[in-house]
Motif scaffolding. Sequence first.
Motif, mmCIF file in Angstrom:
data_model
loop_
_atom_site.group_PDB
_atom_site.id
_atom_site.type_symbol
_atom_site.label_atom_id
_atom_site.label_comp_id
_atom_site.label_asym_id
_atom_site.label_seq_id
_atom_site.Cartn_x
_atom_site.Cartn_y
_atom_site.Cartn_z
ATOM 1 N N THR A 7 0.845 -1.190 0.000
ATOM 2 C CA THR A 7 0.000 0.000 0.000
ATOM 3 C C THR A 7 0.884 1.245 0.000
ATOM 4 O O THR A 7 2.122 1.140 -0.046
ATOM 5 C CB THR A 7 -0.945 -0.008 1.210
ATOM 6 O OG1 THR A 7 -1.860 1.087 1.122
ATOM 7 C CG2 THR A 7 -0.174 0.081 2.523
ATOM 8 N N ALA A 8 0.273 2.401 0.079
ATOM 9 C CA ALA A 8 1.027 3.651 0.066
ATOM 10 C C ALA A 8 1.874 3.786 1.323
ATOM 11 O O ALA A 8 1.563 3.222 2.375
ATOM 12 C CB ALA A 8 0.064 4.831 -0.063
ATOM 13 N N LEU A 9 2.948 4.538 1.218
ATOM 14 C CA LEU A 9 3.865 4.734 2.344
ATOM 15 C C LEU A 9 3.134 5.342 3.537
ATOM 16 O O LEU A 9 2.308 6.244 3.385
ATOM 17 C CB LEU A 9 5.011 5.649 1.911
ATOM 18 C CG LEU A 9 6.174 5.801 2.900
ATOM 19 C CD1 LEU A 9 6.893 4.481 3.073
ATOM 20 C CD2 LEU A 9 7.139 6.879 2.394
ATOM 21 N N ALA A 10 3.438 4.818 4.720
ATOM 22 C CA ALA A 10 2.920 5.334 5.995
ATOM 23 C C ALA A 10 1.402 5.180 6.137
ATOM 24 O O ALA A 10 0.762 5.910 6.896
ATOM 25 C CB ALA A 10 3.320 6.791 6.196
ATOM 26 N N THR A 11 0.829 4.203 5.441
ATOM 27 C CA THR A 11 -0.609 3.951 5.567
ATOM 28 C C THR A 11 -0.927 3.345 6.929
ATOM 29 O O THR A 11 -0.204 2.477 7.424
ATOM 30 C CB THR A 11 -1.098 2.998 4.462
ATOM 31 O OG1 THR A 11 -0.924 3.629 3.197
ATOM 32 C CG2 THR A 11 -2.561 2.630 4.644
ATOM 33 N N THR A 47 9.262 0.291 0.053
ATOM 34 C CA THR A 47 10.112 1.022 -0.885
ATOM 35 C C THR A 47 10.048 2.499 -0.517
ATOM 36 O O THR A 47 9.485 2.857 0.521
ATOM 37 C CB THR A 47 9.636 0.824 -2.334
ATOM 38 O OG1 THR A 47 8.335 1.422 -2.488
ATOM 39 C CG2 THR A 47 9.528 -0.662 -2.688
ATOM 40 N N GLU A 48 10.575 3.344 -1.379
ATOM 41 C CA GLU A 48 10.562 4.780 -1.102
ATOM 42 C C GLU A 48 9.141 5.341 -1.033
ATOM 43 O O GLU A 48 8.914 6.370 -0.384
ATOM 44 C CB GLU A 48 11.358 5.538 -2.171
ATOM 45 C CG GLU A 48 12.858 5.290 -2.096
ATOM 46 C CD GLU A 48 13.612 6.113 -3.111
ATOM 47 O OE1 GLU A 48 12.950 6.821 -3.908
ATOM 48 O OE2 GLU A 48 14.846 6.065 -3.099
#
Length: 303
Positions: free
Chosen positions: A204-208, A270-271
């Motif tokens: 999922t998206a970063l920091a979800t 990932t980033e």
Amino acid sequence: MMMANQPYRAQRWERLIAHTAMSGLGFLAAWSLASPTAHSAESLCPEPALQRLETHAVQSGQTLESIAASYNLLPITLLALNPSIGNGALSPGTALRIPPFNGAAVTVPAGQTWQDLATTYGARADVLFEVNGCPPQMPTQVFIPGVSWLIEGSTPSATTGNTVNTPLSTYPLAAAGQVIANYGWQTDPVRNELVFSSGITVETALATAVVAAGSGTVAYVGSDPALGTLIVVNHQQGLQTRYGQVTQPQVSMGDRVQAGQSLAIATPHTEDSSILYFEVRINSSLGWVARDPGDYIPALAVR
């Protein structure tokens, strides 16, 4: 934009994470696809599971449980393969059929396809085909890996996709994700083995935020050797959810949580992405048995 449940070929690091998840909490079974005893010279398909049965002669003092443990199996698997010991009583000299991994032999109704069997027993058609040696024609008897359908005394199809009256209904992430490692039997490309994954891995998206899939009570918050930081929530109807590979836990043991309440943050991947390892389990006489999360939360189903 990341879409839910699109087919995805994981990178090596992701597959290692998925394998770690597979080996962490559930009934892990592994069968080497590279083993010379599991292949014929003419084919890359493994020898059918039912042709790889061993015979065990019961010794004095042995129990069903001790024999099962010595083969890395569950007692219910031995009961299913040896119906003559239905009461669990063993006599010295009794010959038991021992399969290479947990599961049971079933008779195939006339006209059934691999997809029909996959739907009935909550498995993948390609895995069933491979476990049974890639036969050119459907056999009259096949081996179905797994134990959930045995423990319940009926096939999983009775509950597949049934989200009515279940305490689990909420997607376990605050943003939509993509399933990169599915529940169930599959080939681990890193180890070249057939393994059973007790849950799913979602990117999922970063920091979800990781959120509770249903209302319940937090049973555990801590470290797991395979899954890193792990949060376990108990729900009504004997259900349990497990959230692995998380960071920044926001709940403690004993806390009551509501569906959709934030529990932690998904682990950076990932980033610009994060991952969550997620399980659904049901309480049984054998403990907490893993179930397909997609049977309870349709957005997680990979069919």
